[in-house]
Enzyme design. Structure first.
Site, PDB file in Angstrom:
ATOM      1  N   HIS A 216      25.183  38.633  76.148  1.00  0.00           N
ATOM      2  CA  HIS A 216      24.158  39.644  75.856  1.00  0.00           C
ATOM      3  C   HIS A 216      24.761  40.813  75.074  1.00  0.00           C
ATOM      4  CE1 HIS A 216      22.631  37.957  79.835  1.00  0.00           C
ATOM      5  NE2 HIS A 216      21.584  37.783  79.055  1.00  0.00           N
TER       6      HIS A 216
ATOM      7  N   GLN B 249       7.456  32.690  82.664  1.00  0.00           N
ATOM      8  CA  GLN B 249       8.260  31.636  82.034  1.00  0.00           C
ATOM      9  C   GLN B 249       9.007  30.798  83.059  1.00  0.00           C
ATOM     10  OE1 GLN B 249      10.732  34.575  79.793  1.00  0.00           O
ATOM     11  NE2 GLN B 249      12.420  33.172  80.208  1.00  0.00           N
TER      12      GLN B 249
ATOM     13  N   GLN C  19      14.627  27.940  72.182  1.00  0.00           N
ATOM     14  CA  GLN C  19      13.885  29.208  72.302  1.00  0.00           C
ATOM     15  C   GLN C  19      13.920  29.984  70.978  1.00  0.00           C
ATOM     16  OE1 GLN C  19      14.132  32.059  75.768  1.00  0.00           O
ATOM     17  NE2 GLN C  19      15.593  33.064  74.425  1.00  0.00           N
TER      18      GLN C  19
ATOM     19  N   ARG D 290      23.103  32.340  84.948  1.00  0.00           N
ATOM     20  CA  ARG D 290      23.017  31.317  86.003  1.00  0.00           C
ATOM     21  C   ARG D 290      24.400  30.779  86.396  1.00  0.00           C
ATOM     22  NH1 ARG D 290      17.717  30.017  83.332  1.00  0.00           N
ATOM     23  NH2 ARG D 290      16.178  30.591  84.879  1.00  0.00           N
TER      24      ARG D 290
HETATM   25  P1  AMP Z   1      18.456  35.863  79.044  1.00  0.00           P
HETATM   26  O1  AMP Z   1      18.782  37.167  79.697  1.00  0.00           O
HETATM   27  O2  AMP Z   1      19.126  34.682  79.653  1.00  0.00           O
HETATM   28  O3  AMP Z   1      16.974  35.684  78.807  1.00  0.00           O
HETATM   29  O4  AMP Z   1      19.086  35.956  77.584  1.00  0.00           O
HETATM   30  C1  AMP Z   1      18.761  37.013  76.722  1.00  0.00           C
HETATM   31  C2  AMP Z   1      19.284  36.701  75.348  1.00  0.00           C
HETATM   32  O5  AMP Z   1      20.699  36.559  75.411  1.00  0.00           O
HETATM   33  C3  AMP Z   1      18.730  35.406  74.754  1.00  0.00           C
HETATM   34  O6  AMP Z   1      18.484  35.592  73.377  1.00  0.00           O
HETATM   35  C4  AMP Z   1      19.857  34.435  74.982  1.00  0.00           C
HETATM   36  O7  AMP Z   1      19.886  33.368  74.062  1.00  0.00           O
HETATM   37  C5  AMP Z   1      21.060  35.351  74.783  1.00  0.00           C
HETATM   38  N1  AMP Z   1      22.254  34.783  75.415  1.00  0.00           N
HETATM   39  C6  AMP Z   1      22.416  34.450  76.722  1.00  0.00           C
HETATM   40  N2  AMP Z   1      23.628  33.901  76.927  1.00  0.00           N
HETATM   41  C7  AMP Z   1      24.244  33.887  75.717  1.00  0.00           C
HETATM   42  C8  AMP Z   1      25.519  33.433  75.244  1.00  0.00           C
HETATM   43  N3  AMP Z   1      26.407  32.886  76.062  1.00  0.00           N
HETATM   44  N4  AMP Z   1      25.796  33.569  73.934  1.00  0.00           N
HETATM   45  C9  AMP Z   1      24.892  34.110  73.077  1.00  0.00           C
HETATM   46  N5  AMP Z   1      23.684  34.555  73.457  1.00  0.00           N
HETATM   47  C10 AMP Z   1      23.368  34.444  74.744  1.00  0.00           C
END
Ligand code: AMP
Length: 281
Positions: free
Chosen positions: A37, A61, A154, A188
């Protein structure tokens, strides 16, 4: 850095930036932030004058048997991390602030590319993402929005409805951030037992091995089968191992660029990863 929990508060906070025609960058997240993030925020910082990060665990979601209730909520820790990487405004609304208490009758549903991969295992998931991201876009009205390639499907869905609906912003995809052992960072990952955390990097190892096999001329179907076997042997329950074009079309042979996709469970934790492999004739 400010934290806003209401749409009105956020709008007031952004008003001077809008009047001054500053470039607004937006990073939507569900919180429990990690370096993946934070790298999105760093990218936003490079391109934009004002960086807004939303933290919102979006109920619509999540499927009925998924982890909405248990999803880690760590706003205080997230705030410290965001302050350190130069976020200007955190938007952390309640579910009521986002959805009100009257029924929602509008849906945003992207066809075709959602009837595949994670869309098959998680019915309604991408509609929920499309609705919340559209609402957030309308609330923040950013010039640029940043999403991780970790959630490749996504990102494709978001690019599609932004194009289809003429949403006036540019979507930027950011490469996957990995732990040193190759595991794609994810909120996760924190669910994994110590033992399973050691097994989890097998996912990336199988993707890298598959890349080598493809370059050596092993047939695509065989490469996918090898991944499945290795994951199963390591203790995963495989949801899918698939190959698609970068535009998410089916592909039978490695005769153009390919993206390999894995979704697999370790214990109760579902992990996803992907690797794009360039074709060189
Ligand atoms: P989330 O909080 O899981 O909904 O993720 C928020 C954003 O962070 C989304 O655009 C994800 O694709 C991105 N994201 C989560 N993990 C990673 C990672 N390891 N590398 C790059 N982007 C990430």
């Amino acid at each position: 850095m400010k934290t806003e929990t209401t749409i009105q508060g956020l709008t007031a906070s952004l008003s001077p930036a809008r009047s001054a025609r500053k470039i607004i960058g937006f990073v939507p997240t569900m919180g429990n932030l990690h370096e993946g993030h934070l790298n999105l925020v760093r990218e936003a910082r490079k391109l934009c004058d004002v960086v807004v990060v939303s933290i919102f665990v979006n109920p619509i979601q999540f499927g009925p048997n998924e982890d909405f209730d248990n999803y880690p909520r760590t706003l205080e820790q997230d705030s410290h991390l965001l302050a350190d990487v130069g976020c200007d405004i955190i938007f952390a609304p309640t579910v009521e602030q986002m959805y009100g208490n009257k029924p929602r009758l509008t849906n945003i549903s992207v066809s075709e590319i959602t009837n595949d991969l994670c869309g098959l295992q998680r019915p309604g998931h991408f509609d929920g993402v499309a609705v919340v991201v559209t609402k957030l876009f309308n609330i923040v009205q950013p010039n640029f929005a940043f999403f991780g390639q970790k959630d490749y499907q996504q990102l494709a869905v978001i690019r599609q409805f932004v194009r289809d609906l003429n949403i006036p912003l540019e979507v930027i995809g950011v490469p996957i951030t990995r732990a040193e052992d190759g595991l794609a960072l994810s909120s996760r990952n924190g669910y994994l037992s110590e033992e399973n955390r050691k097994i989890a990097p097998t996912i990336f190892q199988t993707l890298k091995a598959a890349e080598q096999e493809l370059h050596q001329g092993v047939a695509l179907a065989e490469v996918l089968e090898n991944i499945k076997q290795k994951l199963t042997q390591a203790g995963f329950i495989v949801d899918y191992v698939e190959a698609r074009t970068p535009e998410l079309q089916k592909i039978e042979a490695f005769d153009q660029d390919v993206v390999l996709f894995i979704a697999a469970k370790l214990g109760n934790t579902r992990l996803i990863d992907n690797l794009q492999i360039a074709y060189t004739a």
